[in-house]
Each structure stands twice: as C-alpha cells, then as structure tokens.
Design an enzyme around this catalytic site. Structure first.
Site, PDB file in Angstrom:
ATOM      1  N   TYR A 101      -7.280 -37.222  84.224  1.00  0.00           N
ATOM      2  CA  TYR A 101      -8.010 -35.968  84.405  1.00  0.00           C
ATOM      3  C   TYR A 101      -8.384 -35.783  85.870  1.00  0.00           C
ATOM      4  O   TYR A 101      -8.847 -36.719  86.532  1.00  0.00           O
ATOM      5  CB  TYR A 101      -9.298 -36.004  83.564  1.00  0.00           C
ATOM      6  CG  TYR A 101     -10.228 -34.840  83.854  1.00  0.00           C
ATOM      7  CD1 TYR A 101     -10.217 -33.708  83.052  1.00  0.00           C
ATOM      8  CD2 TYR A 101     -11.096 -34.876  84.947  1.00  0.00           C
ATOM      9  CE1 TYR A 101     -11.043 -32.629  83.339  1.00  0.00           C
ATOM     10  CE2 TYR A 101     -11.920 -33.803  85.241  1.00  0.00           C
ATOM     11  CZ  TYR A 101     -11.895 -32.679  84.432  1.00  0.00           C
ATOM     12  OH  TYR A 101     -12.706 -31.618  84.717  1.00  0.00           O
ATOM     13  N   GLU A 189      -9.163 -27.206  86.929  1.00  0.00           N
ATOM     14  CA  GLU A 189      -9.044 -28.460  86.207  1.00  0.00           C
ATOM     15  C   GLU A 189      -7.600 -28.725  85.786  1.00  0.00           C
ATOM     16  O   GLU A 189      -6.909 -27.798  85.362  1.00  0.00           O
ATOM     17  CB  GLU A 189      -9.913 -28.309  84.948  1.00  0.00           C
ATOM     18  CG  GLU A 189     -10.408 -29.559  84.337  1.00  0.00           C
ATOM     19  CD  GLU A 189     -11.285 -29.233  83.134  1.00  0.00           C
ATOM     20  OE1 GLU A 189     -12.503 -29.408  83.233  1.00  0.00           O
ATOM     21  OE2 GLU A 189     -10.745 -28.797  82.103  1.00  0.00           O
TER      22      GLU A 189
END
Ligand code: GDP
Ligand code: MN
Length: 395
Positions: A101, A189
C-alpha cells in the site's frame, strides 16, 4: 470529489507511475470485444466511486469470451455500497506476487501532508490502521516542503524492500506525492501497488479524491470531461438542476424540505428540525439578496421532490428583503402551484411589507394559499420548527 479508478490511472500514467491500463465499457458486448482485443486472461473491474469492490464481487478474472460475457453481465447488475455499476474497466490480468500500500493524504490534526505505506496491501488500510497501527508507516511533510528521492528510499526501506524492489518502489512514492500536490488532491492512494510474477511493480488500483475548490486550477481535469461530483458519488438529478441554476443544494435523506433564508439559517434550521425529532430532506442556500426568480426556483426544487412532505421556510431579512421574498413565493405559487403543506416564518428587513404582499395576493387568489401557514415575528422559530415536524409526521 472522487475519481474513478480508470481516471486515476490515466493521471498515474501521465505522471510516470507505472500502472495497468485497459478499456472502459458499459455493455457486455463491448466487454467481450475489449477483452478479445486485449488478450486473455483479463480482469474485469466495476467502476464505482467507492472502494471494497473486490470483496463485493466487483473484480473478476476471465479466461475466455464466454467468461467475460457471464462475469460482465453479473458485475453490471451489481450495486456496490449503493452505487449501481454502470461502467467496467477491462485490463490484462496481472499475475500478482505481492501487494503493498502507498498513499498520500492530509494530516488535518497536525497541519501536514503525510506519505503512508504499508507492507500489506490490497486489504482496507483503515482496517489495518485500527487493528495493527504499528504496521502503518508515515512520513510527514510540512505543507510547502518538497519531497526528495531519499524520502522515497526511506519509505521503501521501512516497507522492508531492498535491491530492485527498493529501486522501483522509491520513485513511485515520490511521484505519487508530487501528483498529490500537482492536482490539489485530498487523497491519492495506490492499493494495491503490486509486484507481478515477472518482477514488475505497478499500480493495480487508483483512488484519488480532488479538492473541488481547487478544480478551477486544473483544466487537465475538466478537459477529461470530469465535472464536480458528490464527495460520495455522482450528483443527483436535483443537485445537477440546482447547480445549473446556481443554487447551493444537497439532497439529504429526510422528508422536511428546507427553504431557509441563507446558509446560516440552513444550518440552524437543520439543528432545530433534528431537535424536535424531524429530518431535513435537503440543505440549501439562497445566497445574499436573492431575486424573486431565484426564490421561486428554490421552491420548485422542493415541491418536485417526492421525498419532501412539508416545506419549512424561514427568512430573516438582512441584506435580503422580505418583500422580494414574498414576491418570489407568490411567483412560484402562480406559475407552479404548491402540492404540499408549507410553514413559513418571515422577519427582518421589510417583513411588514412582505406580509402585506402575501395578504393582498391571498385575497385575490385564496385557493393558491390553502396549504400555506404564514408567520411573522410573533411566532418563535421553535414553534414553527415543531409545526413542520408535526405536519411531516401526519402527512
Ligand atoms: P478494491 O477492492 O475496490 O480496492 O479493488 P482493487 O482494484 O484494489 O482490487 C481488489 C483486489 O483484486 C486486489 O487487491 C487484487 O488482489 C485483486 N486484483 C485486482 N486486479 C487484479 C489482476 O489483474 N489480477 C489478479 N490476479 N488480481 C487482481
Ligand atoms: Mn483497491
């Protein structure tokens, strides 16, 4: 406002963040055609303005034409967290070895930007943050501070990467941070950033939310046909109409149509209605000194909303004049008619003139006024709030 995954990936590609790219389609036939062109296996991904698509069955791998057809029609019939799936992204399927991530957002509590990483990607980062906060790596930045390569390297190292992985991921973190600033994002993101079986790192998903108020600085966004959206999704038809009329308006889930004098009373009125056990159907602002035409349009939005059971009007005349307000309401009644009960209170600048205008119009055409209760300064706002709540309950 949020961007779709495919829009986010377009910005990734333009900014040298490696990403998978494919075709956007809206029908099963086009999905099959796109997949044949791309080559199998493909991944079919629901394009909705929310995450968690994987869990909800909105991300599927297809190995041949008949699988694409079956899975596409299945995904197109889904509704994910309330968003009906209307678009699909078809991409070459990735052979995933590892998922991590990377994200950038604003740390509002500390007035900083923050680069975030987690060695466990693909899962919802909010969940990890709650259950195992020590797994979340954060590098804070002063709002105006630049990012340097060594920040990217620091992040990659803290993620436990080395060798070619470190060399590939570090610049992606730097580019994501720079893209965040360049587009005036609220969130940028990559979840997951994947390493494929043949050792390439690329963004398999994109979640970008832009600051609406900065959109005017970004022709590159509007040129892509991206217009202002809800924070949570697309504007409703009524919100689009209001936007076209220049009226700040948001649909809510209650049944009391809020027809306030301004944003301030819109907020106070919202509190009053909740306090007495009711629920507003909307938030709206008239702007300073609205014309009668504008007042009439505000009422059209409420009268045509089937959710609205009663209209709750409160005008505190300041810069705005109550006589103009009365003229607007009367214009609406004559052109449109009122299909539901309305409770209105009017005080402040020229309220006596306003009441006189109402009384005169009512004497001329009493039928138009049958469903309206008018109040002046003598009725406290608490009373008319309770009255609106009671009318909504009995409607
Ligand atoms: P989200 O659930 O809305 O965040 O959608 P994502 O795009 O992140 O997809 C969810 C998960 O599906 C990812 O974490 C991957 O594990 C998986 N996935 C997405 N694309 C592919 C792909 O091309 N190949 C494979 N094997 N898995 C994929
Ligand atoms: Mn994701």
């Amino acid at each position: 406002m949020r961007l779709y995954e495919h829009e986010g990936k377009t910005f990734f590609a333009k900014n040298k963040i490696p990403t998978s790219q494919g075709k956007v389609v809206t029908t099963t036939e086009d999905a099959v055609a796109a997949a044949s062109e791309i080559g199998f296996p493909v991944v079919i991904k629901a394009q909705v303005l929310t995450g968690g698509r994987g869990k909800a069955g909105g991300v599927k791998i297809a190995n041949n034409e008949s699988e694409v057809a079956a899975l596409s029609s299945q995904i197109l019939s889904l509704s994910i967290k309330g968003y009906p799936v209307q678009k699909l992204l078809i991409e070459p399927a990735l052979q995933i070895e590892r998922e991590i991530y990377l994200g950038v957002t604003i740390d509002r509590a500390n007035y900083k930007l923050v680069l975030i990483g987690c060695a466990e990607g693909g899962v919802e980062i909010e969940e990890t943050a709650k259950k195992a906060p020590e797994k979340i790596i954060k590098i804070p930045f002063e709002i105006d501070a630049p990012i340097y390569s060594y920040h990217g390297i620091e992040m990659a190292k803290k993620l436990g990467l080395s060798g070619s992985d470190l060399k590939d991921v570090a610049p992606i973190a730097v580019r994501l941070f720079n893209l965040f600033k360049k587009l005036d994002c609220k969130v940028a993101e990559i979840n997951p950033l994947v390493k494929t079986k043949n050792g390439k790192w690329l963004a398999a998903d994109a979640r970008i939310a832009l600051d609406d108020d900065a959109l005017f600085r970004h022709p590159e966004v509007t040129e892509m046909g991206i217009t202002v959206r809800h924070e949570e999704g697309e504007l409703t038809d009524r919100e689009k109409k209001a936007r076209d009329w220049g009226i700040p308006y948001v649909d809510l889930d209650g049944d009391i149509g809020m027809f306030p004098g301004g944003a301030g009373f819109g907020i106070v009125g919202n509190d009053f209605i909740h306090h007495y056990g009711g629920k507003p159907a909307n938030f709206m602002d008239s702007g300073g000194g609205p014309s009668p035409e504008r007042i009439a349009k505000m009422l059209v939005l409420l009268d045509e909303n089937p959710q609205v059971k009663v209209i709750f009007g409160a005008r505190f005349g300041g810069i705005s004049r109550c006589d103009d307000f009365a003229k607007g309401v009367i214009q609406f009644l004559r052109e449109h008619g009122l299909s539901k009960p309305m409770v209105v209170r009017m005080t402040g600048n020229k309220w006596e003139e306003g009441l006189k205008i109402f009384e005169q119009a009512k004497a001329e055409t009493p039928d138009l006024f049958k469903r309206i209760e008018f109040h002046g300064i003598e009725t406290p706002i608490e009373d008319i709030s309770q009255r609106a709540v009671a009318l909504a309950k009995n409607a």
